[in-house]
Design a protein around this motif. Structure first.
Motif, short mmCIF file in Angstrom:
data_model
loop_
_atom_site.label_atom_id
_atom_site.label_comp_id
_atom_site.label_asym_id
_atom_site.label_seq_id
_atom_site.Cartn_x
_atom_site.Cartn_y
_atom_site.Cartn_z
N PRO A 17 -29.48 19.61 -21.12
CA PRO A 17 -30.18 21.17 -21.98
C PRO A 17 -29.95 22.19 -20.41
N ALA A 18 -29.85 23.26 -21.20
CA ALA A 18 -29.07 24.29 -20.29
C ALA A 18 -30.06 25.71 -20.55
N ASP A 19 -30.54 26.06 -19.52
CA ASP A 19 -31.07 27.51 -19.85
C ASP A 19 -29.73 28.89 -19.61
N ASP A 20 -28.62 28.32 -19.19
CA ASP A 20 -27.69 29.50 -18.68
C ASP A 20 -26.10 28.70 -19.52
N LEU A 21 -26.00 28.57 -20.72
CA LEU A 21 -24.55 27.81 -20.84
C LEU A 21 -23.74 27.68 -20.40
N ASP A 22 -23.06 29.20 -20.06
CA ASP A 22 -21.96 30.34 -19.38
C ASP A 22 -21.90 29.25 -17.67
N ARG A 23 -23.77 29.59 -17.22
CA ARG A 23 -22.87 28.80 -15.86
C ARG A 23 -23.31 27.01 -15.61
N ALA A 24 -23.70 26.36 -16.60
CA ALA A 24 -23.85 25.25 -16.72
C ALA A 24 -22.26 24.90 -16.94
N GLN A 25 -21.57 25.51 -17.50
CA GLN A 25 -20.08 24.85 -18.16
C GLN A 25 -19.63 24.90 -17.05
N ASP A 26 -19.80 26.16 -16.46
CA ASP A 26 -18.66 26.68 -15.06
C ASP A 26 -19.58 25.45 -14.23
N PHE A 27 -20.31 24.68 -13.85
CA PHE A 27 -20.91 24.56 -12.82
C PHE A 27 -20.19 22.33 -13.04
N TYR A 28 -20.15 22.22 -14.47
CA TYR A 28 -19.86 20.88 -14.90
C TYR A 28 -18.41 21.24 -14.25
N GLU A 29 -17.27 21.97 -15.09
CA GLU A 29 -16.12 21.94 -15.53
C GLU A 29 -15.54 21.71 -13.47
N ALA A 30 -15.88 22.83 -12.46
CA ALA A 30 -16.03 23.32 -11.13
C ALA A 30 -15.93 21.87 -10.59
N ILE A 31 -16.86 20.79 -10.63
CA ILE A 31 -17.46 19.59 -9.84
C ILE A 31 -16.44 18.75 -10.20
N LEU A 32 -15.64 19.12 -11.89
CA LEU A 32 -15.74 17.45 -12.46
C LEU A 32 -13.83 18.03 -12.63
N GLY A 33 -13.45 18.86 -12.38
CA GLY A 33 -11.79 19.58 -12.05
C GLY A 33 -11.99 19.19 -13.58
N THR A 34 -13.01 19.87 -14.89
CA THR A 34 -12.22 19.28 -16.32
C THR A 34 -12.33 20.25 -17.36
N LYS A 35 -12.20 20.95 -18.00
CA LYS A 35 -12.59 21.87 -19.03
C LYS A 35 -13.46 21.30 -20.24
N LEU A 36 -14.46 22.01 -20.51
CA LEU A 36 -15.25 21.63 -21.49
C LEU A 36 -14.83 22.66 -22.85
N ASP A 37 -15.36 22.23 -24.21
CA ASP A 37 -15.06 22.52 -25.17
C ASP A 37 -16.22 23.23 -25.63
#
Length: 128
Positions: A17-37
């Protein structure tokens, strides 16, 4: 689950769960080096992690209410098409049903959520 000898995936889905989906998506894309759909199921917005096999992945969900209800991540376990049988065994085994059966779109199956004997919120999923 026909057996627990590794022939089937036991964990099939998770939700962060995330309060801010954009922020959470940016975080996981940055640390994992991948794109989320980015997707939506009904009114729920989510960013889905990459996967090789359908229904074996997870997502960040923009659902503050789910965060408040669950206390964090929800793991979904595979019940190999025996959703009602598992639901019928939850309460006699010391757990509690938390949601009714939820049908997912496009043949993705169905799920419900439980509170297990230790107080954890867990999803139970069956594919069609």
């Amino acid at each position: 689950m026909s057996d627990m000898n590794g022939r089937h995936n036991v964990a099939v889905w998770f939700e962060l769960p995330a309060d801010d989906l954009d922020r959470a998506q940016d975080f996981y894309e940055a640390i994992l080096g991948t794109k989320l759909d980015r997707q939506s199921v009904g009114e729920m917005q989510m960013a889905v992690f990459p996967y090789d096999k359908p229904n074996v992945s997870g997502a960040i969900i923009a659902d503050v209410e789910a965060k408040d209800r669950s206390g964090g991540t929800i793991v979904y376990l595979n019940c190999d098409g025996k959703l009602q049988e598992v639901a019928d065994r939850v309460e006699p085994s010391g757990g509690r049903l938390l949601t009714p059966r939820v049908e997912l779109p496009a043949g993705m199956g169905a799920f419900f959520q439980i509170r297990d004997s230790e107080g954890n919120r867990v999803g139970i999923h069956a594919a069609y």
